[in-house]
Design a protein around this motif. Structure first.
Motif, mmCIF file in Angstrom:
data_model
loop_
_atom_site.group_PDB
_atom_site.id
_atom_site.type_symbol
_atom_site.label_atom_id
_atom_site.label_comp_id
_atom_site.label_asym_id
_atom_site.label_seq_id
_atom_site.Cartn_x
_atom_site.Cartn_y
_atom_site.Cartn_z
ATOM 1 N N GLY A 1 -28.388 36.684 -75.078
ATOM 2 C CA GLY A 1 -27.773 36.062 -73.901
ATOM 3 C C GLY A 1 -26.565 35.206 -74.195
ATOM 4 N N GLY A 2 -26.524 34.635 -75.397
ATOM 5 C CA GLY A 2 -25.422 33.727 -75.742
ATOM 6 C C GLY A 2 -24.076 34.424 -75.802
ATOM 7 N N ALA A 3 -24.070 35.760 -75.700
ATOM 8 C CA ALA A 3 -22.815 36.503 -75.832
ATOM 9 C C ALA A 3 -21.823 36.174 -74.716
ATOM 10 C CB ALA A 3 -23.098 38.003 -75.858
ATOM 11 N N ASN A 4 -22.319 35.842 -73.501
ATOM 12 C CA ASN A 4 -21.362 35.592 -72.403
ATOM 13 C C ASN A 4 -20.523 34.337 -72.678
ATOM 14 O OD1 ASN A 4 -23.401 33.740 -71.780
ATOM 15 N ND2 ASN A 4 -24.031 34.769 -69.885
ATOM 16 N N GLU A 5 -21.140 33.330 -73.286
ATOM 17 C CA GLU A 5 -20.382 32.109 -73.606
ATOM 18 C C GLU A 5 -19.370 32.384 -74.726
ATOM 19 O OE1 GLU A 5 -23.015 28.750 -74.212
ATOM 20 O OE2 GLU A 5 -24.207 29.321 -72.465
ATOM 21 N N ALA A 6 -19.824 33.118 -75.752
ATOM 22 C CA ALA A 6 -18.927 33.439 -76.869
ATOM 23 C C ALA A 6 -17.751 34.283 -76.380
ATOM 24 C CB ALA A 6 -19.700 34.167 -77.963
ATOM 25 N N ALA A 7 -18.019 35.185 -75.426
ATOM 26 C CA ALA A 7 -16.945 36.031 -74.881
ATOM 27 C C ALA A 7 -15.904 35.154 -74.175
ATOM 28 C CB ALA A 7 -17.526 37.058 -73.914
ATOM 29 N N MET A 8 -16.370 34.170 -73.414
ATOM 30 C CA MET A 8 -15.430 33.301 -72.679
ATOM 31 C C MET A 8 -14.533 32.530 -73.638
ATOM 32 S SD MET A 8 -14.712 32.694 -69.551
ATOM 33 C CE MET A 8 -12.966 32.309 -69.642
ATOM 34 N N VAL A 9 -15.146 32.011 -74.698
ATOM 35 C CA VAL A 9 -14.371 31.248 -75.689
ATOM 36 C C VAL A 9 -13.270 32.141 -76.261
ATOM 37 C CG1 VAL A 9 -14.510 30.101 -77.951
ATOM 38 C CG2 VAL A 9 -16.318 29.722 -76.221
ATOM 39 N N LEU A 10 -13.616 33.378 -76.558
ATOM 40 C CA LEU A 10 -12.639 34.317 -77.126
ATOM 41 C C LEU A 10 -11.531 34.620 -76.116
ATOM 42 C CD1 LEU A 10 -12.041 36.339 -79.527
ATOM 43 C CD2 LEU A 10 -13.091 38.069 -78.044
ATOM 44 N N ILE A 11 -11.910 34.974 -74.897
ATOM 45 C CA ILE A 11 -10.914 35.367 -73.883
ATOM 46 C C ILE A 11 -9.910 34.234 -73.647
ATOM 47 C CG2 ILE A 11 -10.622 35.968 -71.427
ATOM 48 C CD1 ILE A 11 -13.531 37.240 -71.652
ATOM 49 N N GLN A 12 -10.422 33.008 -73.604
ATOM 50 C CA GLN A 12 -9.547 31.867 -73.310
ATOM 51 C C GLN A 12 -8.546 31.567 -74.421
ATOM 52 O OE1 GLN A 12 -12.645 29.045 -72.139
ATOM 53 N NE2 GLN A 12 -11.317 28.437 -70.449
ATOM 54 N N PHE B 1 -19.612 43.020 -76.564
ATOM 55 C CA PHE B 1 -19.401 44.463 -76.771
ATOM 56 C C PHE B 1 -20.562 45.051 -77.550
ATOM 57 C CE2 PHE B 1 -15.278 43.018 -75.685
ATOM 58 C CZ PHE B 1 -14.757 44.078 -74.944
ATOM 59 N N GLY B 2 -20.851 46.315 -77.228
ATOM 60 C CA GLY B 2 -21.904 47.031 -77.941
ATOM 61 C C GLY B 2 -23.265 46.793 -77.325
ATOM 62 N N HIS B 3 -24.179 47.659 -77.664
ATOM 63 C CA HIS B 3 -25.527 47.540 -77.118
ATOM 64 C C HIS B 3 -26.504 48.346 -77.957
ATOM 65 C CE1 HIS B 3 -28.822 47.515 -74.199
ATOM 66 N NE2 HIS B 3 -28.256 46.394 -73.798
ATOM 67 N N ARG B 4 -27.716 47.880 -78.065
ATOM 68 C CA ARG B 4 -28.729 48.581 -78.845
ATOM 69 C C ARG B 4 -29.126 49.909 -78.199
ATOM 70 N NH1 ARG B 4 -32.776 47.257 -82.342
ATOM 71 N NH2 ARG B 4 -31.160 46.315 -83.606
ATOM 72 N N VAL B 5 -29.188 49.946 -76.888
ATOM 73 C CA VAL B 5 -29.699 51.150 -76.212
ATOM 74 C C VAL B 5 -28.565 52.009 -75.648
ATOM 75 C CG1 VAL B 5 -31.249 52.026 -74.418
ATOM 76 C CG2 VAL B 5 -31.852 49.932 -75.659
ATOM 77 N N TYR B 6 -27.646 51.416 -74.900
ATOM 78 C CA TYR B 6 -26.541 52.204 -74.328
ATOM 79 C C TYR B 6 -25.619 52.674 -75.444
ATOM 80 C CZ TYR B 6 -27.979 49.868 -69.998
ATOM 81 O OH TYR B 6 -28.691 49.392 -68.935
ATOM 82 N N ALA C 1 -17.623 47.323 -73.233
ATOM 83 C CA ALA C 1 -18.046 45.989 -72.771
ATOM 84 C C ALA C 1 -19.468 46.086 -72.210
ATOM 85 C CB ALA C 1 -17.086 45.483 -71.702
ATOM 86 N N ASN C 2 -20.308 45.136 -72.597
ATOM 87 C CA ASN C 2 -21.656 45.090 -72.016
ATOM 88 C C ASN C 2 -21.668 44.089 -70.853
ATOM 89 O OD1 ASN C 2 -22.147 42.465 -73.140
ATOM 90 N ND2 ASN C 2 -22.555 43.450 -75.120
ATOM 91 N N ALA C 3 -22.845 43.859 -70.288
ATOM 92 C CA ALA C 3 -22.941 43.031 -69.078
ATOM 93 C C ALA C 3 -22.346 41.637 -69.260
ATOM 94 C CB ALA C 3 -24.404 42.900 -68.667
ATOM 95 N N ASP C 4 -22.314 41.164 -70.510
ATOM 96 C CA ASP C 4 -21.895 39.778 -70.732
ATOM 97 C C ASP C 4 -20.384 39.576 -70.709
ATOM 98 O OD1 ASP C 4 -24.427 38.639 -70.979
ATOM 99 O OD2 ASP C 4 -24.618 39.426 -73.012
ATOM 100 N N PHE C 5 -19.618 40.636 -70.970
ATOM 101 C CA PHE C 5 -18.187 40.408 -71.195
ATOM 102 C C PHE C 5 -17.462 39.967 -69.918
ATOM 103 C CE2 PHE C 5 -13.743 41.705 -71.995
ATOM 104 C CZ PHE C 5 -13.505 40.829 -73.035
ATOM 105 N N PHE C 6 -17.543 40.757 -68.866
ATOM 106 C CA PHE C 6 -16.823 40.368 -67.644
ATOM 107 C C PHE C 6 -17.611 39.344 -66.820
ATOM 108 C CE2 PHE C 6 -14.239 44.083 -68.705
ATOM 109 C CZ PHE C 6 -12.969 43.606 -68.438
ATOM 110 N N ALA C 7 -18.915 39.205 -67.100
ATOM 111 C CA ALA C 7 -19.665 38.134 -66.430
ATOM 112 C C ALA C 7 -19.052 36.776 -66.785
ATOM 113 C CB ALA C 7 -21.129 38.167 -66.852
ATOM 114 N N ALA C 8 -18.505 36.692 -68.004
ATOM 115 C CA ALA C 8 -17.933 35.425 -68.470
ATOM 116 C C ALA C 8 -16.843 34.935 -67.510
ATOM 117 C CB ALA C 8 -17.392 35.603 -69.883
ATOM 118 N N THR C 9 -15.873 35.798 -67.204
ATOM 119 C CA THR C 9 -14.788 35.351 -66.322
ATOM 120 C C THR C 9 -15.250 35.225 -64.869
ATOM 121 O OG1 THR C 9 -14.012 37.624 -66.545
ATOM 122 C CG2 THR C 9 -12.695 35.902 -67.617
ATOM 123 N N VAL C 10 -16.235 36.047 -64.482
ATOM 124 C CA VAL C 10 -16.790 35.880 -63.124
ATOM 125 C C VAL C 10 -17.265 34.431 -62.960
ATOM 126 C CG1 VAL C 10 -18.740 36.500 -61.637
ATOM 127 C CG2 VAL C 10 -17.439 38.301 -62.773
#
Ligand code: COA
Length: 374
Positions: free
Chosen positions: A221-232, A257-262, A307-316
């Motif tokens: 779950g922590g990926a959405n926060e890390a993604a935001m830090v990167l994008i900014q 980015f990336g996923h175990r199942v998809y 991009a997985n669910a966390d990437f664009f959720a960050a900017t949302v």
């Protein structure tokens, strides 16, 4: 020699059965109790989805109204919990705050036998946003908020407590959609952790506290926060493309980015991406979405990673003025529905979860008395 990491991270291993969700299943994709994720995001509110997950069927109008009304009565925080939240340091990590708060609730409102498990699930769903935002507002602006707003939805309640006023319908609806997307995802790491704890016949608060601990990490779950830090970090799409290429050359992981199942895409991404563009345009910010798209393109071109669910959720979330460190806790406020659904499913046909390991340690050794050891 024993194979190292034979089933590394249990990848591809079926670890049990579930009726709740399919992830990337041929011909089905992502479904909750057989309902397609896009039907749910297009047509259902988060509470409808929560009801579906926790009770196993879609509510009719009267059931949904009663459910929403019931959740509203369960938002309040006991005084002892408020005192605890005031004592947790202002610079604590909010995921740790939630883990502590859920664990404490298990002391003052113990589950007891499991006959009230649905009520405990409802209570957790209703009061997680209250716990988080009581702590946040107390420590950020000294306000002891009223955690019992009159907003019907979890999303509205969350944003109201965060900003001190009811949100716009656009923001409320967008947060609601992300809650639907995050609600459930089969045997992901935190859900599996909850099922392992449940398998010992432990209580719901222990299972949820463990799940929060698992969700906290940047690989989950922590990926959405890390993604935001990167994008900014990047001022332009060009800088982002160059920066991410450098990171990939250094073998850095790009969070979100990336996923175990998809293997080729995450179905949740297109929904988040569309909302990110819309909210960015509304906020008059064209940089962050363009930077995000540039990163997405480089990741696909260079690594075939999506991009997985966390990437664009960050900017949302960012475009709704939600502080970055509250992103992963929002995931908790949603995934609590999936966790509690799985806890109840595990209990319904319980078997202790205790796998075996390949031993890769030393051979049998001769005992050496303590005074004779080098
Ligand atoms: N950035 C860069 N490289 C990545 C990557 C990423 N986000 N995700 C996977 N890779 C690479 C790995 O470095 C590895 O390369 P290698 O074979 O050259 O060593 C390969 O792809 C396989 O990755 P691996 O981490 O072993 O796959 P996994 O199935 O164990 O991991 C994740 C799945 C989700 C943990 C992984 O993709 C990841 O760490 N993503 C970033 C965190 C994230 O967004 N988590 C939220 C998931 S919803």
């Amino acid at each position: 020699m024993a194979a190292k990491n034979k089933a590394g991270g249990l990848a591809g291993v079926t670890a049990g059965a579930t009726r709740i969700c399919t992830v990337g299943k041929e011909g089905a994709g992502l479904t909750y109790y057989g309902y397609d994720i896009y039907d749910l995001t297009d047509n259902a509110c988060f509470e409808e989805v929560a009801y579906l997950l926790v009770r196993g069927k879609l509510p009719n109008r009267a059931e949904l109204d009663a459910y929403i009304a019931g959740l509203k009565t369960k938002r309040g925080l006991p005084e002892a919990l408020k005192t605890l939240l005031e004592m947790v340091p202002a610079d604590a990590y909010p995921m740790d705050v939630l883990r502590t708060a859920v664990s404490f609730l298990g002391n003052i409102e113990p589950e007891g036998d499991f006959s009230n498990q649905i009520a405990v699930a409802d209570r957790l769903l209703a009061c997680l946003p209250s716990m988080l935002l009581y702590w946040h507002r107390f420590h950020s602006d000294g306000t002891r908020i009223d955690a019992e707003t009159d907003d019907d939805s979890v999303a509205g309640h969350f944003l109201h407590m965060l900003h001190g006023k009811p949100p716009s319908e656009t923001h409320r609806g967008s947060l609601d959609t992300t809650l639907v997307l995050y609600a459930e995802h089969e045997f992901n790491a935190s859900t599996f952790a909850a099922r392992v704890i449940t398998g010992t016949l432990s209580d719901m608060h222990s299972a949820v506290s463990g799940a929060i601990g698992a969700l906290r990490g940047p690989l989950h779950g922590g990926a959405n926060e890390a993604a935001m830090v990167l994008i900014q970090e990047f001022q332009s799409p060009e800088a982002a493309a160059a920066g991410v290429r450098d990171m990939l050359a250094r073998k850095d992981k790009i969070m979100g980015f990336g996923h175990r199942v998809y293997t080729t895409s995450d179905p949740r991404n297109s929904v988040n991406k569309k909302m990110s563009k819309m909210l960015g345009d509304d906020a008059g910010d064209t940089r962050l979405f363009a930077v995000s798209e540039a990163i997405e393109k480089v990741m696909w071109d260079e690594k075939k990673l999506f991009a997985n669910a966390d990437f664009f959720a960050a900017t949302v979330y960012h475009f709704m003025d939600i502080p970055t460190y509250l992103f992963t806790p929002i995931f908790v406020c949603s995934r609590i529905t999936g966790w509690t659904a799985h806890i109840m499913e595990q209990r319904a046909d319980n078997k202790l979860i205790r796998p075996a390991a390949d031993y890769i340690g030393p051979p049998l050794q001769e005992w050496v008395a303590i005074d004779d050891r080098p």
